[in-house]
Scaffold this motif. Sequence first.
Motif, mmCIF file in Angstrom:
data_model
loop_
_atom_site.group_PDB
_atom_site.id
_atom_site.type_symbol
_atom_site.label_atom_id
_atom_site.label_comp_id
_atom_site.label_asym_id
_atom_site.label_seq_id
_atom_site.Cartn_x
_atom_site.Cartn_y
_atom_site.Cartn_z
ATOM 1 N N GLY A 166 0.799 -1.226 0.000
ATOM 2 C CA GLY A 166 0.000 0.000 0.000
ATOM 3 C C GLY A 166 0.824 1.265 0.000
ATOM 4 O O GLY A 166 0.483 2.246 -0.646
ATOM 5 N N LEU A 167 1.942 1.260 0.677
ATOM 6 C CA LEU A 167 2.641 2.518 0.921
ATOM 7 C C LEU A 167 3.946 2.649 0.141
ATOM 8 O O LEU A 167 4.766 3.478 0.436
ATOM 9 N N ALA A 168 4.113 1.814 -0.879
ATOM 10 C CA ALA A 168 5.365 1.873 -1.630
ATOM 11 C C ALA A 168 5.559 3.267 -2.203
ATOM 12 O O ALA A 168 4.672 3.817 -2.846
ATOM 13 N N ALA A 169 6.715 3.866 -1.945
ATOM 14 C CA ALA A 169 6.973 5.202 -2.457
ATOM 15 C C ALA A 169 7.570 5.102 -3.853
ATOM 16 O O ALA A 169 8.435 4.266 -4.098
ATOM 17 N N ILE A 170 7.066 5.922 -4.797
ATOM 18 C CA ILE A 170 7.602 5.886 -6.158
ATOM 19 C C ILE A 170 8.879 6.731 -6.227
ATOM 20 O O ILE A 170 9.787 6.431 -6.981
ATOM 21 N N GLY A 171 8.950 7.753 -5.422
ATOM 22 C CA GLY A 171 10.172 8.556 -5.349
ATOM 23 C C GLY A 171 10.407 9.362 -6.608
ATOM 24 O O GLY A 171 9.504 10.000 -7.117
ATOM 25 N N LYS A 177 2.467 4.118 -15.845
ATOM 26 C CA LYS A 177 3.401 3.024 -16.075
ATOM 27 C C LYS A 177 4.669 3.644 -16.640
ATOM 28 O O LYS A 177 4.618 4.448 -17.572
ATOM 29 N N ARG A 178 5.764 3.271 -16.043
ATOM 30 C CA ARG A 178 7.040 3.838 -16.461
ATOM 31 C C ARG A 178 7.337 3.572 -17.933
ATOM 32 O O ARG A 178 7.142 2.457 -18.397
ATOM 33 N N GLY A 179 7.779 4.581 -18.665
ATOM 34 C CA GLY A 179 8.209 4.400 -20.047
ATOM 35 C C GLY A 179 7.087 4.229 -21.048
ATOM 36 O O GLY A 179 7.322 3.930 -22.206
ATOM 37 N N GLU A 180 5.824 4.428 -20.639
ATOM 38 C CA GLU A 180 4.694 4.194 -21.543
ATOM 39 C C GLU A 180 4.158 5.497 -22.137
ATOM 40 O O GLU A 180 3.153 5.496 -22.817
ATOM 41 N N ASN A 181 4.785 6.618 -21.841
ATOM 42 C CA ASN A 181 4.145 7.891 -22.173
ATOM 43 C C ASN A 181 4.682 8.581 -23.418
ATOM 44 O O ASN A 181 4.009 9.418 -23.984
ATOM 45 N N ASN A 182 5.895 8.253 -23.832
ATOM 46 C CA ASN A 182 6.496 8.877 -25.008
ATOM 47 C C ASN A 182 6.463 10.404 -24.939
ATOM 48 O O ASN A 182 6.012 11.090 -25.861
ATOM 49 N N ILE A 183 6.937 10.941 -23.830
ATOM 50 C CA ILE A 183 6.986 12.393 -23.643
ATOM 51 C C ILE A 183 8.105 12.960 -24.513
ATOM 52 O O ILE A 183 9.143 12.332 -24.689
ATOM 53 N N SER A 184 7.892 14.129 -25.093
ATOM 54 C CA SER A 184 8.994 14.835 -25.746
ATOM 55 C C SER A 184 8.811 16.319 -25.477
ATOM 56 O O SER A 184 7.741 16.767 -25.085
ATOM 57 N N MET A 185 9.865 17.062 -25.717
ATOM 58 C CA MET A 185 9.800 18.497 -25.488
ATOM 59 C C MET A 185 8.805 19.139 -26.448
ATOM 60 O O MET A 185 8.122 20.099 -26.106
ATOM 61 N N LYS A 186 8.722 18.583 -27.644
ATOM 62 C CA LYS A 186 7.766 19.107 -28.630
ATOM 63 C C LYS A 186 6.345 19.031 -28.067
ATOM 64 O O LYS A 186 5.592 19.998 -28.126
ATOM 65 N N LEU A 187 6.000 17.870 -27.481
ATOM 66 C CA LEU A 187 4.648 17.702 -26.946
ATOM 67 C C LEU A 187 4.449 18.547 -25.684
ATOM 68 O O LEU A 187 3.366 19.092 -25.470
ATOM 69 N N ASN A 188 5.486 18.673 -24.879
ATOM 70 C CA ASN A 188 5.390 19.564 -23.716
ATOM 71 C C ASN A 188 5.040 20.977 -24.161
ATOM 72 O O ASN A 188 4.212 21.659 -23.565
ATOM 73 N N MET A 189 5.699 21.425 -25.239
ATOM 74 C CA MET A 189 5.468 22.784 -25.739
ATOM 75 C C MET A 189 4.075 22.936 -26.322
ATOM 76 O O MET A 189 3.527 24.026 -26.350
ATOM 77 N N GLU A 190 3.505 21.826 -26.795
ATOM 78 C CA GLU A 190 2.160 21.885 -27.383
ATOM 79 C C GLU A 190 1.068 21.713 -26.338
ATOM 80 O O GLU A 190 -0.089 21.483 -26.670
ATOM 81 N N GLY A 191 1.452 21.766 -25.069
ATOM 82 C CA GLY A 191 0.427 21.724 -24.024
ATOM 83 C C GLY A 191 0.050 20.337 -23.569
ATOM 84 O O GLY A 191 -1.015 20.146 -23.001
ATOM 85 N N LYS A 192 0.918 19.359 -23.859
ATOM 86 C CA LYS A 192 0.636 18.013 -23.359
ATOM 87 C C LYS A 192 1.608 17.694 -22.221
ATOM 88 O O LYS A 192 2.555 18.418 -21.977
ATOM 89 N N PHE A 193 1.395 16.591 -21.534
ATOM 90 C CA PHE A 193 2.263 16.110 -20.450
ATOM 91 C C PHE A 193 2.650 17.228 -19.480
ATOM 92 O O PHE A 193 1.773 17.936 -18.992
ATOM 93 N N CYS A 194 3.966 17.432 -19.260
ATOM 94 C CA CYS A 194 4.408 18.432 -18.282
ATOM 95 C C CYS A 194 3.854 19.824 -18.604
ATOM 96 O O CYS A 194 3.639 20.636 -17.723
#
Lengths: 116, 237
Positions: free
Chosen positions: A21-26, A69-86
Amino acid sequence: MRVKAGILIFALLLAAVPSTGLAAIGTIRFDDKIESMKKAGVGPVMFPHDKHEKTNKCDECHPKIFKDKRGENNISMKLNMEGKFCGSPNCHNSPKAFPLFQCASCHTGVKAVKKN
Amino acid sequence: MKASSTCKHLKVALLFSLLLIFGFAVTVAVSDAESVTKTKAKTMVAAATQAAPAPAKKSEKAEAPKIDPTDTTSVIYLDTAGKPAGVGDPNKPPSMAYKAGRGWHPQALAAQGLPKDRYGLIDWARIVRENLVKPRFSLNPEDDEMPPLKMDVLITAKGDFVNDVIYPHEMHTFWLKCEICHATVGGPIFIPVKGSNDMSMVGIVQGQWCGRCHGKIAFPLTDCSRCHTSPKKAASK
Protein backbone atom coordinates in the motif's frame (compact mmCIF):
# COMPACT_ATOMS: atom_id res chain seq x y z
CA MET A 1 10.86 -23.99 16.26
CA ARG A 2 7.39 -22.56 16.92
CA VAL A 3 8.84 -19.33 18.22
CA LYS A 4 10.94 -19.01 15.05
CA ALA A 5 7.90 -19.62 12.84
CA GLY A 6 6.02 -16.91 14.75
CA ILE A 7 8.85 -14.46 14.32
CA LEU A 8 9.09 -15.32 10.61
CA ILE A 9 5.39 -14.60 10.05
CA PHE A 10 5.75 -11.42 12.03
CA ALA A 11 8.74 -10.33 9.95
CA LEU A 12 7.00 -11.19 6.68
CA LEU A 13 3.95 -9.15 7.64
CA LEU A 14 6.19 -6.28 8.63
CA ALA A 15 7.86 -6.31 5.22
CA ALA A 16 4.61 -6.81 3.29
CA VAL A 17 2.79 -3.78 4.67
CA PRO A 18 5.04 -1.01 3.33
CA SER A 19 5.80 -2.77 0.02
CA THR A 20 2.14 -2.95 -1.04
CA GLY A 21 0.00 0.00 0.00
CA LEU A 22 2.64 2.52 0.92
CA ALA A 23 5.36 1.87 -1.63
CA ALA A 24 6.97 5.20 -2.46
CA ILE A 25 7.60 5.89 -6.16
CA GLY A 26 10.17 8.56 -5.35
CA THR A 27 11.97 10.09 -8.31
CA ILE A 28 11.49 8.81 -11.87
CA ARG A 29 14.27 9.24 -14.41
CA PHE A 30 13.35 10.01 -18.03
CA ASP A 31 16.04 9.26 -20.59
CA ASP A 32 14.28 7.55 -23.55
CA LYS A 33 15.08 10.52 -25.75
CA ILE A 34 18.64 10.91 -24.53
CA GLU A 35 20.04 11.20 -28.07
CA SER A 36 17.87 14.24 -28.78
CA MET A 37 18.67 15.69 -25.37
CA LYS A 38 22.42 15.35 -25.95
CA LYS A 39 22.11 17.35 -29.17
CA ALA A 40 20.31 20.09 -27.27
CA GLY A 41 22.90 20.09 -24.49
CA VAL A 42 20.63 18.89 -21.70
CA GLY A 43 20.72 15.73 -19.60
CA PRO A 44 18.08 13.23 -18.36
CA VAL A 45 14.97 14.51 -16.58
CA MET A 46 14.54 13.65 -12.92
CA PHE A 47 10.81 13.75 -12.11
CA PRO A 48 10.07 13.97 -8.37
CA HIS A 49 6.88 11.89 -8.21
CA ASP A 50 6.77 12.16 -4.42
CA LYS A 51 6.71 15.97 -4.50
CA HIS A 52 3.89 15.96 -7.04
CA GLU A 53 1.88 13.52 -4.92
CA LYS A 54 1.89 16.05 -2.11
CA THR A 55 0.57 18.94 -4.18
CA ASN A 56 -1.73 17.10 -6.62
CA LYS A 57 -4.30 14.34 -6.49
CA CYS A 58 -3.51 11.12 -8.36
CA ASP A 59 -6.47 11.58 -10.71
CA GLU A 60 -5.29 15.01 -11.80
CA CYS A 61 -2.49 13.21 -13.65
CA HIS A 62 -3.50 9.55 -13.98
CA PRO A 63 -4.76 8.57 -16.47
CA LYS A 64 -5.71 11.93 -18.08
CA ILE A 65 -2.20 13.27 -18.57
CA PHE A 66 0.15 10.37 -17.85
CA LYS A 67 -0.31 6.61 -17.99
CA ASP A 68 0.79 5.31 -14.61
CA LYS A 69 3.40 3.02 -16.08
CA ARG A 70 7.04 3.84 -16.46
CA GLY A 71 8.21 4.40 -20.05
CA GLU A 72 4.69 4.19 -21.54
CA ASN A 73 4.14 7.89 -22.17
CA ASN A 74 6.50 8.88 -25.01
CA ILE A 75 6.99 12.39 -23.64
CA SER A 76 8.99 14.83 -25.75
CA MET A 77 9.80 18.50 -25.49
CA LYS A 78 7.77 19.11 -28.63
CA LEU A 79 4.65 17.70 -26.95
CA ASN A 80 5.39 19.56 -23.72
CA MET A 81 5.47 22.78 -25.74
CA GLU A 82 2.16 21.88 -27.38
CA GLY A 83 0.43 21.72 -24.02
CA LYS A 84 0.64 18.01 -23.36
CA PHE A 85 2.26 16.11 -20.45
CA CYS A 86 4.41 18.43 -18.28
CA GLY A 87 3.21 21.42 -20.32
CA SER A 88 -0.49 20.77 -19.74
CA PRO A 89 -2.48 24.00 -19.42
CA ASN A 90 -2.67 23.92 -15.62
CA CYS A 91 0.89 22.80 -15.10
CA HIS A 92 4.24 24.02 -16.46
CA ASN A 93 2.45 26.21 -18.96
CA SER A 94 0.65 28.31 -16.38
CA PRO A 95 1.53 30.54 -13.43
CA LYS A 96 0.86 27.58 -11.12
CA ALA A 97 4.25 26.01 -11.75
CA PHE A 98 7.64 27.12 -13.04
CA PRO A 99 7.66 27.74 -16.81
CA LEU A 100 9.01 25.42 -19.49
CA PHE A 101 11.96 27.63 -20.37
CA GLN A 102 13.64 26.84 -17.06
CA CYS A 103 15.35 23.83 -18.61
CA ALA A 104 17.58 23.24 -15.60
CA SER A 105 14.62 22.80 -13.23
CA CYS A 106 13.71 19.53 -14.97
CA HIS A 107 16.83 18.47 -16.86
CA THR A 108 20.07 17.52 -15.20
CA GLY A 109 23.41 18.44 -16.74
CA VAL A 110 22.43 21.89 -18.11
CA LYS A 111 25.63 23.89 -18.35
CA ALA A 112 26.18 27.62 -18.32
CA VAL A 113 26.79 28.80 -21.88
CA LYS A 114 29.62 31.24 -22.45
CA LYS A 115 29.64 33.73 -25.33
CA ASN A 116 29.02 37.39 -26.02
CA MET B 1 0.61 -28.81 24.67
CA LYS B 2 2.93 -28.06 21.79
CA ALA B 3 0.09 -27.23 19.42
CA SER B 4 -1.44 -24.74 21.78
CA SER B 5 1.91 -22.92 22.32
CA THR B 6 2.29 -22.51 18.55
CA CYS B 7 -1.20 -21.11 18.51
CA LYS B 8 -0.24 -18.70 21.26
CA HIS B 9 2.87 -17.55 19.39
CA LEU B 10 0.90 -17.14 16.21
CA LYS B 11 -1.78 -15.19 17.99
CA VAL B 12 0.79 -12.89 19.55
CA ALA B 13 2.48 -12.37 16.20
CA LEU B 14 -0.81 -11.59 14.45
CA LEU B 15 -1.87 -9.22 17.19
CA PHE B 16 1.42 -7.38 16.90
CA SER B 17 1.18 -7.02 13.15
CA LEU B 18 -2.43 -5.86 13.39
CA LEU B 19 -1.32 -3.18 15.82
CA LEU B 20 1.42 -2.22 13.38
CA ILE B 21 -0.95 -1.90 10.43
CA PHE B 22 -3.28 0.19 12.56
CA GLY B 23 -0.35 2.39 13.53
CA PHE B 24 0.65 2.85 9.89
CA ALA B 25 -2.89 3.73 8.87
CA VAL B 26 -3.19 6.38 11.57
CA THR B 27 0.13 8.07 10.78
CA VAL B 28 -0.68 8.13 7.08
CA ALA B 29 -4.07 9.72 7.72
CA VAL B 30 -2.46 12.33 9.96
CA SER B 31 0.31 13.18 7.51
CA ASP B 32 -2.24 13.44 4.70
CA ALA B 33 -4.25 15.93 6.68
CA GLU B 34 -1.07 17.85 7.41
CA SER B 35 -0.03 18.01 3.78
CA VAL B 36 -3.46 19.28 2.80
CA THR B 37 -3.27 22.20 5.19
CA LYS B 38 0.29 22.84 4.10
CA THR B 39 -0.63 23.09 0.43
CA LYS B 40 -3.45 25.43 1.31
CA ALA B 41 -1.04 27.71 3.11
CA LYS B 42 1.36 27.41 0.18
CA THR B 43 -1.19 28.43 -2.44
CA MET B 44 -2.14 31.40 -0.33
CA VAL B 45 1.48 32.50 -0.13
CA ALA B 46 1.80 31.97 -3.87
CA ALA B 47 -1.21 34.16 -4.49
CA ALA B 48 0.29 36.86 -2.31
CA THR B 49 3.69 36.76 -3.99
CA GLN B 50 2.10 36.82 -7.40
CA ALA B 51 0.33 40.02 -6.58
CA ALA B 52 3.52 41.62 -5.27
CA PRO B 53 5.95 41.87 -8.23
CA ALA B 54 3.63 43.85 -10.47
CA PRO B 55 3.56 47.35 -9.01
CA ALA B 56 3.18 48.88 -12.43
CA LYS B 57 0.00 46.93 -13.09
CA LYS B 58 -1.38 47.79 -9.67
CA SER B 59 -0.97 51.50 -10.14
CA GLU B 60 -2.46 51.05 -13.57
CA LYS B 61 -5.60 49.63 -12.01
CA ALA B 62 -5.71 52.12 -9.17
CA GLU B 63 -5.19 55.10 -11.45
CA ALA B 64 -7.35 53.97 -14.34
CA PRO B 65 -10.70 55.34 -13.16
CA LYS B 66 -9.25 58.88 -12.82
CA ILE B 67 -8.45 59.03 -16.52
CA ASP B 68 -11.19 60.35 -18.73
CA PRO B 69 -10.83 58.14 -21.80
CA THR B 70 -12.80 60.56 -23.94
CA ASP B 71 -10.30 63.37 -23.46
CA THR B 72 -6.78 62.06 -23.79
CA THR B 73 -5.24 65.46 -24.49
CA SER B 74 -5.76 66.74 -20.95
CA VAL B 75 -4.00 63.82 -19.35
CA ILE B 76 -0.56 64.09 -17.81
CA TYR B 77 1.14 60.75 -17.70
CA LEU B 78 3.40 59.76 -14.83
CA ASP B 79 6.20 57.24 -15.08
CA THR B 80 6.65 54.44 -12.54
CA ALA B 81 8.66 56.81 -10.32
CA GLY B 82 5.70 59.21 -10.21
CA LYS B 83 7.36 61.90 -12.36
CA PRO B 84 5.57 63.40 -15.36
CA ALA B 85 6.53 61.32 -18.37
CA GLY B 86 4.42 62.98 -21.05
CA VAL B 87 1.06 64.46 -21.90
CA GLY B 88 -1.83 63.12 -23.88
CA ASP B 89 -1.66 65.93 -26.43
CA PRO B 90 0.55 64.93 -29.36
CA ASN B 91 1.03 68.60 -30.35
CA LYS B 92 2.54 69.65 -27.03
CA PRO B 93 6.30 69.27 -26.70
CA PRO B 94 7.37 66.01 -25.12
CA SER B 95 8.49 65.94 -21.53
CA MET B 96 12.07 65.83 -20.27
CA ALA B 97 11.77 62.14 -19.62
CA TYR B 98 10.69 61.58 -23.20
CA LYS B 99 13.61 63.63 -24.50
CA ALA B 100 16.03 61.62 -22.42
CA GLY B 101 14.62 58.49 -24.01
CA ARG B 102 13.17 57.33 -20.74
CA GLY B 103 9.78 57.34 -19.10
CA TRP B 104 7.39 54.50 -18.95
CA HIS B 105 3.72 55.30 -19.43
CA PRO B 106 1.72 52.56 -17.79
CA GLN B 107 -1.46 54.62 -17.64
CA ALA B 108 -1.06 55.86 -21.17
CA LEU B 109 -0.77 52.29 -22.37
CA ALA B 110 -3.74 51.13 -20.32
CA ALA B 111 -5.92 53.94 -21.64
CA GLN B 112 -5.23 53.02 -25.26
CA GLY B 113 -6.80 49.56 -25.03
CA LEU B 114 -3.96 47.96 -26.97
CA PRO B 115 -4.28 44.23 -27.73
CA LYS B 116 -2.76 41.85 -25.21
CA ASP B 117 -1.25 38.41 -25.63
CA ARG B 118 -2.29 35.37 -23.58
CA TYR B 119 -0.06 36.49 -20.72
CA GLY B 120 -1.73 39.90 -20.45
CA LEU B 121 1.30 41.65 -21.95
CA ILE B 122 0.90 44.14 -24.76
CA ASP B 123 1.17 42.30 -28.08
CA TRP B 124 3.42 44.61 -30.06
CA ALA B 125 3.54 42.23 -33.01
CA ARG B 126 -0.22 42.23 -33.42
CA ILE B 127 -0.20 46.02 -33.18
CA VAL B 128 2.07 46.08 -36.22
CA ARG B 129 0.04 43.51 -38.15
CA GLU B 130 -3.16 45.44 -37.49
CA ASN B 131 -1.57 48.82 -38.26
CA LEU B 132 -2.53 50.25 -34.88
CA VAL B 133 0.52 52.49 -34.46
CA LYS B 134 2.62 54.61 -36.74
CA PRO B 135 5.85 55.36 -34.91
CA ARG B 136 8.29 57.95 -36.26
CA PHE B 137 11.14 56.20 -38.08
CA SER B 138 13.79 58.05 -36.11
CA LEU B 139 14.14 60.88 -33.62
CA ASN B 140 16.59 62.38 -36.10
CA PRO B 141 14.61 63.94 -38.97
CA GLU B 142 17.70 63.66 -41.23
CA ASP B 143 17.55 59.86 -41.17
CA ASP B 144 16.32 58.25 -44.38
CA GLU B 145 13.27 56.12 -43.82
CA MET B 146 13.83 52.43 -44.56
CA PRO B 147 10.98 49.94 -44.96
CA PRO B 148 11.15 46.70 -42.95
CA LEU B 149 13.25 43.95 -44.50
CA LYS B 150 11.04 41.13 -45.74
CA MET B 151 13.34 38.17 -45.13
CA ASP B 152 12.68 35.06 -43.06
CA VAL B 153 15.61 32.94 -41.91
CA LEU B 154 15.11 29.29 -40.94
CA ILE B 155 17.05 28.36 -37.82
CA THR B 156 17.12 24.60 -37.24
CA ALA B 157 16.58 23.50 -33.67
CA LYS B 158 18.95 20.80 -32.46
CA GLY B 159 17.32 17.56 -31.43
CA ASP B 160 14.91 15.25 -33.20
CA PHE B 161 11.45 16.55 -32.38
CA VAL B 162 11.11 20.24 -31.54
CA ASN B 163 9.84 22.48 -34.35
CA ASP B 164 12.42 24.60 -36.15
CA VAL B 165 12.41 28.37 -35.77
CA ILE B 166 11.53 30.88 -38.45
CA TYR B 167 13.21 34.16 -37.67
CA PRO B 168 11.22 37.06 -39.22
CA HIS B 169 13.32 40.09 -40.20
CA GLU B 170 10.18 41.99 -41.11
CA MET B 171 8.75 42.22 -37.57
CA HIS B 172 12.14 43.00 -36.08
CA THR B 173 13.16 45.67 -38.57
CA PHE B 174 9.82 47.42 -38.10
CA TRP B 175 11.05 48.21 -34.58
CA LEU B 176 14.83 47.87 -34.78
CA LYS B 177 17.77 48.95 -36.94
CA CYS B 178 20.08 46.38 -38.53
CA GLU B 179 22.96 47.64 -36.36
CA ILE B 180 21.20 46.60 -33.15
CA CYS B 181 21.71 42.97 -34.05
CA HIS B 182 24.44 42.90 -36.69
CA ALA B 183 26.82 45.64 -35.52
CA THR B 184 26.22 45.73 -31.79
CA VAL B 185 28.64 47.51 -29.51
CA GLY B 186 30.74 44.77 -27.91
CA GLY B 187 30.33 42.38 -30.83
CA PRO B 188 27.32 41.53 -32.99
CA ILE B 189 24.52 39.51 -31.46
CA PHE B 190 24.14 37.72 -34.79
CA ILE B 191 26.62 37.43 -37.67
CA PRO B 192 24.44 38.15 -40.74
CA VAL B 193 25.15 34.85 -42.45
CA LYS B 194 22.64 32.03 -42.19
CA GLY B 195 23.80 29.23 -39.87
CA SER B 196 26.99 30.93 -38.70
CA ASN B 197 25.74 31.59 -35.19
CA ASP B 198 26.21 28.73 -32.76
CA MET B 199 22.96 29.36 -30.89
CA SER B 200 21.29 27.03 -28.42
CA MET B 201 18.05 27.15 -26.47
CA VAL B 202 20.01 26.71 -23.27
CA GLY B 203 22.01 29.85 -24.17
CA ILE B 204 18.86 31.74 -25.13
CA VAL B 205 17.33 30.97 -21.75
CA GLN B 206 20.52 32.28 -20.13
CA GLY B 207 20.03 35.63 -21.86
CA GLN B 208 22.01 35.21 -25.07
CA TRP B 209 21.00 35.40 -28.73
CA CYS B 210 17.23 35.87 -28.95
CA GLY B 211 17.22 35.94 -25.13
CA ARG B 212 18.98 39.31 -25.23
CA CYS B 213 15.54 40.78 -25.95
CA HIS B 214 12.86 38.12 -25.58
CA GLY B 215 11.65 38.01 -22.01
CA LYS B 216 12.91 41.57 -21.55
CA ILE B 217 11.68 44.00 -24.18
CA ALA B 218 9.95 41.52 -26.47
CA PHE B 219 7.44 38.70 -25.89
CA PRO B 220 8.57 36.19 -23.27
CA LEU B 221 10.29 32.86 -23.85
CA THR B 222 7.32 31.08 -22.25
CA ASP B 223 5.53 31.54 -25.56
CA CYS B 224 7.48 28.69 -27.21
CA SER B 225 5.23 28.30 -30.23
CA ARG B 226 5.63 31.88 -31.43
CA CYS B 227 9.24 31.10 -32.38
CA HIS B 228 9.03 27.34 -32.98
CA THR B 229 6.75 27.51 -35.98
CA SER B 230 8.21 25.19 -38.62
CA PRO B 231 7.59 21.44 -38.04
CA LYS B 232 10.54 19.10 -38.49
CA LYS B 233 10.46 16.94 -41.61
CA ALA B 234 8.29 13.83 -41.40
CA ALA B 235 11.39 11.63 -41.18
CA SER B 236 11.58 12.14 -37.43
CA LYS B 237 8.21 12.44 -35.81
